[in-house]
Design a protein around this motif. Structure first.
Motif, PDB file in Angstrom:
ATOM      1  N   SER A 166       0.829  -1.193   0.000  1.00 22.71           N
ATOM      2  CA  SER A 166       0.000   0.000   0.000  1.00 22.71           C
ATOM      3  C   SER A 166       0.866   1.245   0.000  1.00 22.71           C
ATOM      4  O   SER A 166       1.913   1.295   0.597  1.00 22.71           O
ATOM      5  N   GLY A 167       0.345   2.282  -0.677  1.00 26.41           N
ATOM      6  CA  GLY A 167       1.011   3.568  -0.659  1.00 26.41           C
ATOM      7  C   GLY A 167       2.284   3.615  -1.471  1.00 26.41           C
ATOM      8  O   GLY A 167       3.084   4.516  -1.309  1.00 26.41           O
ATOM      9  N   ARG A 168       2.524   2.663  -2.352  1.00 26.24           N
ATOM     10  CA  ARG A 168       3.744   2.638  -3.154  1.00 26.24           C
ATOM     11  C   ARG A 168       3.351   2.530  -4.623  1.00 26.24           C
ATOM     12  O   ARG A 168       2.484   1.762  -4.988  1.00 26.24           O
ATOM     13  N   TYR A 169       4.006   3.309  -5.467  1.00 29.87           N
ATOM     14  CA  TYR A 169       3.667   3.359  -6.868  1.00 29.87           C
ATOM     15  C   TYR A 169       4.912   3.093  -7.701  1.00 29.87           C
ATOM     16  O   TYR A 169       5.962   3.668  -7.454  1.00 29.87           O
ATOM     17  N   CYS A 170       4.772   2.209  -8.679  1.00 29.36           N
ATOM     18  CA  CYS A 170       5.890   1.907  -9.571  1.00 29.36           C
ATOM     19  C   CYS A 170       5.853   2.881 -10.734  1.00 29.36           C
ATOM     20  O   CYS A 170       4.916   2.875 -11.511  1.00 29.36           O
ATOM     21  N   LEU A 171       6.839   3.757 -10.816  1.00 26.39           N
ATOM     22  CA  LEU A 171       6.914   4.731 -11.884  1.00 26.39           C
ATOM     23  C   LEU A 171       8.122   4.442 -12.742  1.00 26.39           C
ATOM     24  O   LEU A 171       9.164   4.043 -12.254  1.00 26.39           O
ATOM     25  N   SER A 172       7.959   4.666 -14.041  1.00 25.26           N
ATOM     26  CA  SER A 172       9.058   4.469 -14.970  1.00 25.26           C
ATOM     27  C   SER A 172       8.947   5.502 -16.059  1.00 25.26           C
ATOM     28  O   SER A 172       7.857   5.926 -16.417  1.00 25.26           O
ATOM     29  N   THR A 173      10.080   5.927 -16.566  1.00 23.91           N
ATOM     30  CA  THR A 173      10.095   6.866 -17.680  1.00 23.91           C
ATOM     31  C   THR A 173      10.822   6.223 -18.830  1.00 23.91           C
ATOM     32  O   THR A 173      11.788   6.754 -19.353  1.00 23.91           O
ATOM     33  N   GLY A 174      10.382   4.997 -19.215  1.00 32.73           N
ATOM     34  CA  GLY A 174      11.030   4.275 -20.303  1.00 32.73           C
ATOM     35  C   GLY A 174      11.145   5.128 -21.538  1.00 32.73           C
ATOM     36  O   GLY A 174      10.179   5.733 -21.989  1.00 32.73           O
ATOM     37  N   SER A 175      12.342   5.180 -22.108  1.00 30.14           N
ATOM     38  CA  SER A 175      12.591   6.110 -23.192  1.00 30.14           C
ATOM     39  C   SER A 175      11.779   5.794 -24.440  1.00 30.14           C
ATOM     40  O   SER A 175      11.587   6.640 -25.284  1.00 30.14           O
ATOM     41  N   GLU A 176      11.307   4.574 -24.588  1.00 27.30           N
ATOM     42  CA  GLU A 176      10.538   4.224 -25.772  1.00 27.30           C
ATOM     43  C   GLU A 176       9.045   4.286 -25.514  1.00 27.30           C
ATOM     44  O   GLU A 176       8.248   3.904 -26.345  1.00 27.30           O
ATOM     45  N   LEU A 177       8.630   4.747 -24.325  1.00 25.74           N
ATOM     46  CA  LEU A 177       7.219   4.799 -23.999  1.00 25.74           C
ATOM     47  C   LEU A 177       6.784   6.235 -23.820  1.00 25.74           C
ATOM     48  O   LEU A 177       7.522   7.060 -23.324  1.00 25.74           O
ATOM     49  N   SER A 178       5.582   6.543 -24.201  1.00 27.68           N
ATOM     50  CA  SER A 178       5.024   7.867 -23.961  1.00 27.68           C
ATOM     51  C   SER A 178       4.310   7.856 -22.630  1.00 27.68           C
ATOM     52  O   SER A 178       3.555   6.953 -22.314  1.00 27.68           O
ATOM     53  N   GLU A 543       6.701  13.683 -27.079  1.00 29.18           N
ATOM     54  CA  GLU A 543       5.778  14.187 -26.057  1.00 29.18           C
ATOM     55  C   GLU A 543       6.206  13.728 -24.665  1.00 29.18           C
ATOM     56  O   GLU A 543       6.048  14.456 -23.682  1.00 29.18           O
ATOM     57  N   GLY A 544       6.722  12.495 -24.574  1.00 36.28           N
ATOM     58  CA  GLY A 544       7.212  12.018 -23.281  1.00 36.28           C
ATOM     59  C   GLY A 544       8.375  12.849 -22.784  1.00 36.28           C
ATOM     60  O   GLY A 544       8.459  13.182 -21.595  1.00 36.28           O
ATOM     61  N   ILE A 545       9.295  13.209 -23.685  1.00 33.94           N
ATOM     62  CA  ILE A 545      10.431  14.061 -23.295  1.00 33.94           C
ATOM     63  C   ILE A 545       9.935  15.420 -22.838  1.00 33.94           C
ATOM     64  O   ILE A 545      10.410  15.966 -21.833  1.00 33.94           O
ATOM     65  N   GLN A 546       8.955  15.990 -23.553  1.00 32.26           N
ATOM     66  CA  GLN A 546       8.439  17.294 -23.167  1.00 32.26           C
ATOM     67  C   GLN A 546       7.708  17.231 -21.836  1.00 32.26           C
ATOM     68  O   GLN A 546       7.803  18.155 -21.015  1.00 32.26           O
TER      69      GLN A 546
END
Length: 603
Positions: A166-178, A543-546
């Motif tokens: 609970s209270g934990r979120y998996c975040l990723s900024t994969g370069s090939e994903l928007s 758009e992901g980079i921006q």
């Protein structure tokens, strides 16, 4: 013939070693081999340096067709042998065993699912002066056991799909994903970079790997290489206020006093140090901290928050650290530092800062555990930017051109403020020196002259002159007292002003790095837009980079807004205090002169 290239776009250099280009400009290349997307060459103005390889097109001269070589010219005389008859080829083919089929190519597991890159975190190493050396018993190599809920496997940033922490979120900024296409991924699942056959260009990395933008993790975040878990308590919220983006206010504001510095000893008196008593208002429990504890905390915060101006600590001193004046000055500097820490909505709620304020001084085990936990924080470098939560509703998007204009304006402001604070600090220091030495000496010289006159008049034994002699002697004493008032006055008014200026000089020294991170992110956005216009990059990737650049821009503008708010508060309060002390000072001087004047009424 020297290699040449033609510039396809304008390019403005931003770092040492780079050169600017103009569209259609012809350059001389030092080598056709690019280094991580950069070429070295000389522009039309004679400047030599680096520029993006994607910004130029190599000019290739048509090669002259060589004449056809003479038949069998490469064979020495007498070495030619007639070919075997065709039947020999057929027989050899029938007798040759069939070649083994090649094994299908397969990627190892590590290659199929690359791990997130380690965050680029500029490691801060606190200075170790002679006045507060680290003790082995305080900084031992013991570690804290892993917390429940934190994966202790080889891949600490990964979470198994379906985990119920609970209270934990998996975040990723994969370069090939928007980031806008989140519907394709289940919440809580690991985001892995996907393959793309359409895009052929990528945003280049900075060649200078020691720049603040790279070391802070800003580049890795913008390029989509950050991946980690974010707890609810780690979220840093930016909201839109009347003046633009600002940090969400601390719902439980507090203050902390620093009092009663005392000299203490350890190792049976072999080592001495100064301990300061801290009393946070939200706990009411006093703790004692040494300067080395402040220094450790500053190091952790400076490393963790690359877009926040962590106030600088008062400077160390190698000698005279137990003198009363030095201890008093350091305590005042630490009080200003503590005030800015408690006033910052993000720094005040940081776990490391709360551990510093609340851990009992006598519980060494609890202190070491909290210290190790802070040092093992995974939300640093590129992962730190995952913790920033920005407004996402319609109409809250930032205009990058307007952001760039605001940041440039603030950059000019900080440069001018830095120059003016240095000038004011020099002037105030010189004026204080004159008051302590020159003014005191001059007033006392005047007093001494009046005293000599009074002694001369006393040689006259007439009764009617006795009152005059006493009045002149009193006037001499008044000027002696005024000289002492001048010598003591800088402690009351000028010293607090210089303490404040010193604190803000530290803030002003922080902002060039903060601005550099934002400028670096903006450069990556511009580069991705050019790739989209050329059809070399997918729109979703750009758009992901921006979107990630917007996160850094929101945080930068929020920090600028906080700086202005706290600046107005501090300088208003300090100027009021300065003028009040000046008025009191001249009232004391006037009182001394009036008392001397009244003595002549009875003559």
């Amino acid at each position: 013939m020297a290699l040449r290239a033609r510039a396809l776009y304008d390019f403005r250099s931003e770092n040492p070693g780079e050169i600017s280009l103009r569209e259609h400009e012809v350059l001389s290349l030092c080598s056709e081999q690019d280094i991580e997307g950069w070429l070295e060459g000389v522009n039309s103005r004679g400047d030599r340096g680096l520029f993006p390889a994607s910004y130029v097109q190599v000019i290739r001269a048509p090669a002259a067709e060589p004449p056809p070589p003479a038949r069998y010219a490469n064979l020495p005389a007498g070495s030619f042998e007639p070919l075997p008859p065709p039947a020999a080829f057929k027989l050899a083919t029938q007798q040759a065993p069939p070649a083994a089929a090649p094994e299908p190519f397969s990627l190892p597991p590590a290659a199929r699912y690359p791990l997130p890159l380690a965050p680029y975190g500029g490691s801060y190493e606190p200075s170790q002066g002679s006045d507060d050396d680290w003790d082995d018993d305080w900084d031992e190599s013991s570690t804290v056991a892993d917390e429940p809920g934190v994966l202790g496997s080889t891949y600490p940033n990964y979470k198994v799909a379906g985990s119920q922490a609970s209270g934990r979120y998996c975040l990723s900024t994969g370069s090939e994903l928007s980031l806008s296409s989140r519907s394709d991924h289940l919440a809580g699942h690991l985001h892995l970079p996907g393959s793309s056959t359409k895009s052929s260009a990528t945003v280049s990395r900075n060649l200078n790997r020691f720049s603040t933008f790279v070391k802070s993790g800003g580049e890795a975040f913008v390029l989509g290489e950050a991946s980690g878990f974010v707890k609810d308590g780690d979220k840093l919220c930016v909201v839109l206020g009347p003046q633009g983006p600002e940090w969400q206010e601390n719902p439980y504001p507090f203050q902390c006093s620093i009092e009663d510095p005392t000299k203490q000893t350890k190792f049976k008196g072999m080592k001495s140090y100064i301990a300061y008593k801290l009393v946070p208002s939200h706990t009411g429990q006093q703790v004692h901290r040494r300067y080395k504890h402040f220094d450790w905390l500053y190091g952790r915060l400076a490393e963790k928050f690359p877009v926040i101006s962590v106030p600088h600590l008062p400077e160390k001193q190698a000698t005279g650290r137990f003198e009363e004046d030095f201890i008093s000055k350091r305590r005042k500097g630490l009080a200003w530092w503590m005030d800015h820490m408690c006033s910052h909505p993000v720094l005040a709620q940081c776990d490391a800062f709360q551990h510093f304020l609340t851990c009992p001084s006598t519980d060494e085990k609890a202190w070491k555990q909290g210290k190790r936990k802070a040092e093992k924080d995974e939300m640093v470098g590129a992962n730190f930017f995952l913790t920033i939560s920005v407004p996402t509703s319609t109409g809250t998007d930032l205009d990058l051109q307007e952001v760039e204009s605001q940041v440039d304006g603030f950059k000019a402001f900080t440069k001018k403020m830095d120059e003016s604070t240095l000038q004011l600090n020099h002037t105030a220091n010189e004026f204080a020196r004159k008051q302590v030495t020159g003014f005191k000496k001059e007033y006392q010289k005047v007093g001494h002259s009046f005293k000599c006159l009074s002694q001369a008049f006393e040689l006259d034994q007439q009764a009617f002159s006795a009152g005059l002699n006493q009045a002149i002697a009193f006037t001499a004493e008044a000027y002696y007292a005024i000289g002492d008032l001048f010598a003591d006055q800088p402690r009351q008014d000028l010293d607090p002003v210089m303490d404040l200026l010193a604190l803000y000089q530290g803030h002003l020294a922080n902002f060039p790095d903060i601005i550099h991170v934002q400028k670096g992110a903006l450069t990556k956005v511009k580069e991705s837009k050019r790739h989209v216009e050329e059809g070399k990059m997918e729109l979703q990737k750009a758009e992901g980079i921006q979107e990630r650049c917007n996160i850094i821009s929101f945080a930068t503008l929020a920090e600028i807004n906080h700086f202005h708010k706290i600046r107005v508060r501090d300088f208003k309060s300090q100027m009021q205090h300065f003028l009040q002390q000046q008025i009191l000072f001249f009232q004391k001087v006037t009182q001394k002169l009036e008392e001397a004047l009244y003595k002549y009424d009875s003559v």
